[in-house]
Design a protein around this motif. Structure first.
Motif, short mmCIF file in Angstrom:
data_model
loop_
_atom_site.label_atom_id
_atom_site.label_comp_id
_atom_site.label_asym_id
_atom_site.label_seq_id
_atom_site.Cartn_x
_atom_site.Cartn_y
_atom_site.Cartn_z
N SER A 127 0.80 -1.23 0.00
CA SER A 127 0.00 0.00 0.00
C SER A 127 0.83 1.27 0.00
N LYS A 128 2.13 1.16 -0.20
CA LYS A 128 3.00 2.35 -0.20
C LYS A 128 2.49 3.40 -1.19
N PHE A 129 2.52 4.65 -0.77
CA PHE A 129 2.07 5.79 -1.59
C PHE A 129 0.55 5.81 -1.81
N MET A 176 7.26 -4.46 6.78
CA MET A 176 8.23 -3.53 6.17
C MET A 176 8.90 -4.27 5.02
N ILE A 177 8.64 -3.80 3.79
CA ILE A 177 9.18 -4.53 2.64
C ILE A 177 10.34 -3.82 1.96
N GLY A 178 10.55 -2.54 2.31
CA GLY A 178 11.58 -1.78 1.60
C GLY A 178 12.94 -1.87 2.26
N GLY A 180 13.33 -12.23 -1.94
CA GLY A 180 14.15 -11.84 -3.08
C GLY A 180 13.33 -11.14 -4.15
N MET A 181 14.02 -10.33 -4.95
CA MET A 181 13.39 -9.63 -6.07
C MET A 181 14.12 -10.00 -7.35
N ALA A 182 13.34 -10.45 -8.34
CA ALA A 182 13.95 -10.85 -9.60
C ALA A 182 14.30 -9.63 -10.44
N GLY A 242 7.79 -12.49 -5.59
CA GLY A 242 6.69 -12.23 -6.51
C GLY A 242 6.01 -10.91 -6.25
N MET A 243 5.90 -10.07 -7.29
CA MET A 243 5.20 -8.80 -7.23
C MET A 243 4.17 -8.77 -8.37
N SER A 244 3.56 -7.62 -8.63
CA SER A 244 2.48 -7.57 -9.63
C SER A 244 2.88 -8.19 -10.96
N SER A 245 4.12 -7.91 -11.39
CA SER A 245 4.53 -8.32 -12.74
C SER A 245 4.96 -9.78 -12.82
N VAL A 275 3.44 -13.42 -1.53
CA VAL A 275 3.62 -12.49 -2.65
C VAL A 275 3.34 -11.07 -2.18
N ARG A 276 4.10 -10.12 -2.72
CA ARG A 276 3.97 -8.70 -2.33
C ARG A 276 3.41 -7.94 -3.52
N ILE A 277 2.12 -7.64 -3.48
CA ILE A 277 1.46 -7.09 -4.67
C ILE A 277 0.87 -5.71 -4.41
N GLY A 278 1.32 -4.74 -5.21
CA GLY A 278 0.87 -3.36 -5.05
C GLY A 278 -0.01 -2.88 -6.18
N SER A 279 0.61 -2.55 -7.31
CA SER A 279 -0.12 -1.88 -8.39
C SER A 279 -1.28 -2.71 -8.95
N ARG A 280 -1.16 -4.01 -8.92
CA ARG A 280 -2.24 -4.89 -9.38
C ARG A 280 -3.51 -4.71 -8.53
N ASN A 305 -1.57 2.43 -10.26
CA ASN A 305 -0.22 3.00 -10.29
C ASN A 305 0.01 3.95 -9.12
N ARG A 306 1.26 4.04 -8.72
CA ARG A 306 1.62 4.96 -7.62
C ARG A 306 2.06 6.30 -8.19
N ASN A 307 1.69 7.40 -7.49
CA ASN A 307 2.23 8.71 -7.85
C ASN A 307 3.35 9.06 -6.88
#
Ligand SMILES: *Cc1c(COP(=O)(O)O)cnc(C)c1O
Length: 220
Positions: free
Chosen positions: A25-27, A67-69, A153-155, A192-195, A208-213, A217-219
């Motif tokens: 939910s960031k931003f 905390m994911i960042g 991990g992030m691909a 795993g993220m949106s993409s 899985v960590r899913i935001g934009s899906r 989109n984030r501003n």
């Protein structure tokens, strides 16, 4: 029904019961988070300490904040009393600080160790050798206020599915090796993220960590 609650419901049917959905939910506003909350979502991921702390104060107390960042050591103290999982632990010094702050609140903070699996230099994390060295060190054994739950991990950010798959498979096999050899209690593989979450789940992701899906989109 809002598109946020629709996305949550779609994702919940798409991913199986043994994969945990972290709604990133960031931003995004408290209002947006509450829409996801009404749809039953309780786990939210944030990447900035200040933003997460503000949202924690204002939103329902049964939300679990992840905390994911990338987490700076000097900011651990602001989240140590309420964070429910820290995904991006990428150095022994950071873990030591988390342990120290957790001690103050008499709690054990659940953590994931971040592993560098992408081709890009910019992604944070341990490599395999650093991870083994650290987990075998006396420093690590003396940390009583952290609980290592698994790996994150992030691909690489690419359209090439084979590259992504190879990186996630590497992380999965490292996870299994660690579980067999050093950390029998680990049970969480955050990838795993949106993409790329369908690929990640195919490779054995449990979170899985899913935001934009979900939120659009984030501003920045
Ligand atoms: C922002 C972020 C995500 C979510 O990304 P989306 O592409 O919006 O799903 C997942 N993981 C981490 C570490 C992030 O920083």
């Amino acid at each position: 029904m809002s598109s946020i609650s629709q996305s949550i419901e779609q994702l919940q049917t798409e991913i199986s019961d043994n994969v945990t959905l972290v709604a990133v939910s960031k931003f995004h506003s408290n209002q947006a988070i509450l829409e996801a909350y009404e749809a039953g979502q309780r786990i939210f991921g944030e990447s900035k300490v200040q933003e997460m702390t503000a949202k924690y104060k204002e939103l329902p107390k049964d939300i679990q904040w992840h905390m994911i960042g990338h987490l700076q050591r000097n900011k651990v103290k602001y989240i140590a009393d309420f964070v429910s999982l820290i995904h991006g632990v990428d150095s022994p010094r950071l873990l030591k600080e988390i342990n120290k702050q957790a001690q103050k609140y008499h709690r054990k903070i659940p953590c994931l160790l971040q592993v560098h699996i992408a081709q890009e230099d910019s992604k944070f994390g341990f490599d395999k050798e650093e991870l083994y060295d650290f987990l075998n060190s006396t420093d690590f054994c003396q940390m009583e206020n952290i609980s290592i739950k698994g790996l994150m991990g992030m691909a690489t950010n690419t359209d090439n599915k084979e590259v992504i798959k190879k990186e996630f498979n590497f992380l999965k096999s490292l996870f299994l090796d660690l579980k067999n050899e050093l950390l029998p209690n680990i049970n969480t593989l955050s990838m795993g993220m949106s993409s790329d979450y369908p690929i990640a789940i195919g490779c054995g992701s449990t979170m899985v960590r899913i935001g934009s899906r979900i939120f659009g989109n984030r501003n920045y």
